[in-house]
Design a protein around this motif. Structure first.
Motif, mmCIF file in Angstrom:
data_model
loop_
_atom_site.group_PDB
_atom_site.id
_atom_site.type_symbol
_atom_site.label_atom_id
_atom_site.label_comp_id
_atom_site.label_asym_id
_atom_site.label_seq_id
_atom_site.Cartn_x
_atom_site.Cartn_y
_atom_site.Cartn_z
ATOM 1 N N ILE A 119 -10.233 2.041 -5.326
ATOM 2 C CA ILE A 119 -9.934 1.464 -4.008
ATOM 3 C C ILE A 119 -8.423 1.522 -3.826
ATOM 4 O O ILE A 119 -7.683 0.871 -4.550
ATOM 5 N N PRO A 120 -7.946 2.342 -2.883
ATOM 6 C CA PRO A 120 -6.507 2.506 -2.699
ATOM 7 C C PRO A 120 -5.843 1.238 -2.147
ATOM 8 O O PRO A 120 -6.467 0.476 -1.400
ATOM 9 N N PRO A 121 -4.588 1.024 -2.490
ATOM 10 C CA PRO A 121 -3.873 -0.169 -2.037
ATOM 11 C C PRO A 121 -3.627 -0.195 -0.533
ATOM 12 O O PRO A 121 -3.327 -1.252 0.021
ATOM 13 N N HIS A 122 -3.791 0.928 0.140
ATOM 14 C CA HIS A 122 -3.488 1.019 1.572
ATOM 15 C C HIS A 122 -4.338 0.093 2.432
ATOM 16 O O HIS A 122 -3.952 -0.242 3.541
ATOM 17 N N LEU A 123 -5.487 -0.334 1.921
ATOM 18 C CA LEU A 123 -6.316 -1.259 2.698
ATOM 19 C C LEU A 123 -5.592 -2.577 2.942
ATOM 20 O O LEU A 123 -5.878 -3.276 3.905
ATOM 21 N N GLY A 124 -4.644 -2.911 2.087
ATOM 22 C CA GLY A 124 -3.859 -4.131 2.261
ATOM 23 C C GLY A 124 -3.004 -4.129 3.520
ATOM 24 O O GLY A 124 -2.495 -5.171 3.934
ATOM 25 N N HIS A 125 -2.856 -2.975 4.168
ATOM 26 C CA HIS A 125 -2.068 -2.874 5.402
ATOM 27 C C HIS A 125 -2.893 -3.182 6.654
ATOM 28 O O HIS A 125 -2.344 -3.214 7.758
ATOM 29 N N LEU A 131 -2.320 0.883 16.391
ATOM 30 C CA LEU A 131 -3.364 1.828 16.025
ATOM 31 C C LEU A 131 -2.847 2.822 15.002
ATOM 32 O O LEU A 131 -3.560 3.206 14.100
ATOM 33 N N THR A 132 -1.618 3.223 15.119
ATOM 34 C CA THR A 132 -1.034 4.141 14.157
ATOM 35 C C THR A 132 -0.956 3.502 12.782
ATOM 36 O O THR A 132 -1.270 4.124 11.778
ATOM 37 N N THR A 133 -0.566 2.235 12.723
ATOM 38 C CA THR A 133 -0.486 1.517 11.454
ATOM 39 C C THR A 133 -1.853 1.453 10.788
ATOM 40 O O THR A 133 -2.005 1.800 9.612
ATOM 41 N N ASP A 134 -2.875 1.010 11.512
ATOM 42 C CA ASP A 134 -4.221 0.913 10.959
ATOM 43 C C ASP A 134 -4.796 2.289 10.656
ATOM 44 O O ASP A 134 -5.401 2.504 9.607
ATOM 45 N N GLY A 135 -4.593 3.214 11.576
ATOM 46 C CA GLY A 135 -5.092 4.570 11.364
ATOM 47 C C GLY A 135 -4.476 5.228 10.148
ATOM 48 O O GLY A 135 -5.165 5.874 9.356
ATOM 49 N N GLU A 162 -3.008 -5.492 -3.577
ATOM 50 C CA GLU A 162 -2.704 -5.498 -2.138
ATOM 51 C C GLU A 162 -3.831 -6.103 -1.303
ATOM 52 O O GLU A 162 -3.612 -6.493 -0.151
ATOM 53 N N LEU A 163 -5.044 -6.201 -1.857
ATOM 54 C CA LEU A 163 -6.128 -6.853 -1.115
ATOM 55 C C LEU A 163 -5.757 -8.305 -0.805
ATOM 56 O O LEU A 163 -6.214 -8.870 0.181
ATOM 57 N N GLY A 164 -4.912 -8.889 -1.617
ATOM 58 C CA GLY A 164 -4.455 -10.256 -1.392
ATOM 59 C C GLY A 164 -3.622 -10.415 -0.132
ATOM 60 O O GLY A 164 -3.368 -11.539 0.316
ATOM 61 N N GLN A 165 -3.197 -9.307 0.466
ATOM 62 C CA GLN A 165 -2.429 -9.353 1.715
ATOM 63 C C GLN A 165 -3.331 -9.542 2.933
ATOM 64 O O GLN A 165 -2.848 -9.716 4.045
ATOM 65 N N LEU A 166 -4.633 -9.478 2.730
ATOM 66 C CA LEU A 166 -5.579 -9.580 3.836
ATOM 67 C C LEU A 166 -5.871 -11.051 4.129
ATOM 68 O O LEU A 166 -6.948 -11.569 3.849
ATOM 69 N N HIS A 167 -4.899 -11.730 4.700
ATOM 70 C CA HIS A 167 -4.958 -13.176 4.921
ATOM 71 C C HIS A 167 -6.047 -13.607 5.889
ATOM 72 O O HIS A 167 -6.484 -14.754 5.854
ATOM 73 N N ARG A 168 -6.490 -12.729 6.764
ATOM 74 C CA ARG A 168 -7.505 -13.093 7.755
ATOM 75 C C ARG A 168 -8.924 -12.816 7.266
ATOM 76 O O ARG A 168 -9.886 -13.120 7.969
ATOM 77 N N LEU A 169 -9.070 -12.229 6.095
ATOM 78 C CA LEU A 169 -10.377 -11.805 5.600
ATOM 79 C C LEU A 169 -11.327 -12.988 5.460
ATOM 80 O O LEU A 169 -10.978 -14.023 4.898
ATOM 81 N N ARG A 170 -12.524 -12.820 5.997
ATOM 82 C CA ARG A 170 -13.574 -13.836 5.882
ATOM 83 C C ARG A 170 -14.679 -13.364 4.951
ATOM 84 O O ARG A 170 -15.354 -14.180 4.339
ATOM 85 N N GLN A 225 -5.002 7.208 4.667
ATOM 86 C CA GLN A 225 -4.557 7.185 3.271
ATOM 87 C C GLN A 225 -5.720 6.822 2.351
ATOM 88 O O GLN A 225 -5.870 7.385 1.277
ATOM 89 N N PHE A 226 -6.539 5.876 2.779
ATOM 90 C CA PHE A 226 -7.743 5.499 2.038
ATOM 91 C C PHE A 226 -8.658 6.717 1.893
ATOM 92 O O PHE A 226 -9.098 7.063 0.796
ATOM 93 N N LYS A 227 -8.945 7.382 3.013
ATOM 94 C CA LYS A 227 -9.850 8.541 3.020
ATOM 95 C C LYS A 227 -9.340 9.659 2.111
ATOM 96 O O LYS A 227 -10.124 10.282 1.388
ATOM 97 N N ASP A 228 -8.037 9.890 2.111
ATOM 98 C CA ASP A 228 -7.469 10.982 1.322
ATOM 99 C C ASP A 228 -7.520 10.731 -0.177
ATOM 100 O O ASP A 228 -7.339 11.663 -0.958
ATOM 101 N N ARG A 229 -7.782 9.500 -0.596
ATOM 102 C CA ARG A 229 -7.757 9.158 -2.016
ATOM 103 C C ARG A 229 -9.142 8.914 -2.618
ATOM 104 O O ARG A 229 -9.252 8.474 -3.746
ATOM 105 N N ILE A 230 -10.173 9.161 -1.839
ATOM 106 C CA ILE A 230 -11.528 8.975 -2.350
ATOM 107 C C ILE A 230 -12.339 10.245 -2.146
ATOM 108 O O ILE A 230 -11.962 11.124 -1.367
ATOM 109 N N GLU A 231 -13.472 10.335 -2.850
ATOM 110 C CA GLU A 231 -14.411 11.433 -2.656
ATOM 111 C C GLU A 231 -15.476 10.982 -1.665
ATOM 112 O O GLU A 231 -15.955 9.848 -1.725
#
Length: 170
Positions: free
Chosen positions: A66-72, A6-10, A93-101, A15-21
């Motif tokens: 779109i921040p690269p942190h979503l790749g985590h 949860l800490t990793t995803d959170g 980093e979106l390419g790291q989302l191997h499970r994405l459907r 990080q995503f939230k802090d980089r967008i308006e």
């Protein structure tokens, strides 16, 4: 419950939230470290491991790159950031989302070429990048994603062709 997961995803989402308006403060008032990431607006988690499996922030007037942190978000299966005001290039980093459907980023102001790292998304079924400012040749590697069932790439600056069975005709 695994606090580390949860800490990793959170952390990635904060990080995503802090980089967008966020003009509506939808994330600002809800995405806080004081509550479980699984209770945040637009976030869905898996039952067993309680990892983030879906992120739906469509139509929220969010703005920024779109921040690269979503790749985590390694358990992510669905990412929908459509109908916002995201701009700039897609992070590799979106390419790291191997499970994405499902990857739905339509109706934003994204530009650049379609990422070759998308080929790493071997489970991808729906790819919706339409109504952005993407340019260049529609890359052949997209056809290597054998699970792909639906694709939308209706930007005027893209060229090339796709098999009819992948396209929605409007």
């Amino acid at each position: 419950m695994s606090t580390k997961n949860l800490t990793t995803d959170g952390f990635a989402l904060l990080q995503f939230k802090d980089r967008i308006e966020d003009p509506r403060n939808a994330l600002t008032n809800n995405w806080t470290s004081s509550s479980s990431v699984c209770k945040w607006v637009g976030v869905s988690c898996g039952v067993i491991h309680e990892r983030v499996t879906a992120l739906n922030l469509s139509n929220m007037d969010l703005k920024g790159t779109i921040p690269p942190h979503l790749g985590h978000l390694s358990f992510l299966r669905s990412l929908d950031l459509s109908s916002n005001n995201f701009y700039g290039h897609l992070p590799i980093e979106l390419g790291q989302l191997h499970r994405l459907r499902l990857l739905r980023l339509s109706y934003n102001d994204l530009n650049g070429e379609i990422l070759q790292t998308l080929v790493n998304m071997s489970d991808l079924e729906i790819l919706d990048l339409g109504s952005n400012q993407l340019f260049g040749r529609i890359p052949f590697f997209i056809f290597k994603i054998s699970s792909l069932k639906e694709i939308s790439l209706d930007d005027k600056s893209l060229f090339g062709s796709l098999p009819d069975d992948l396209c929605h005709h409007f």
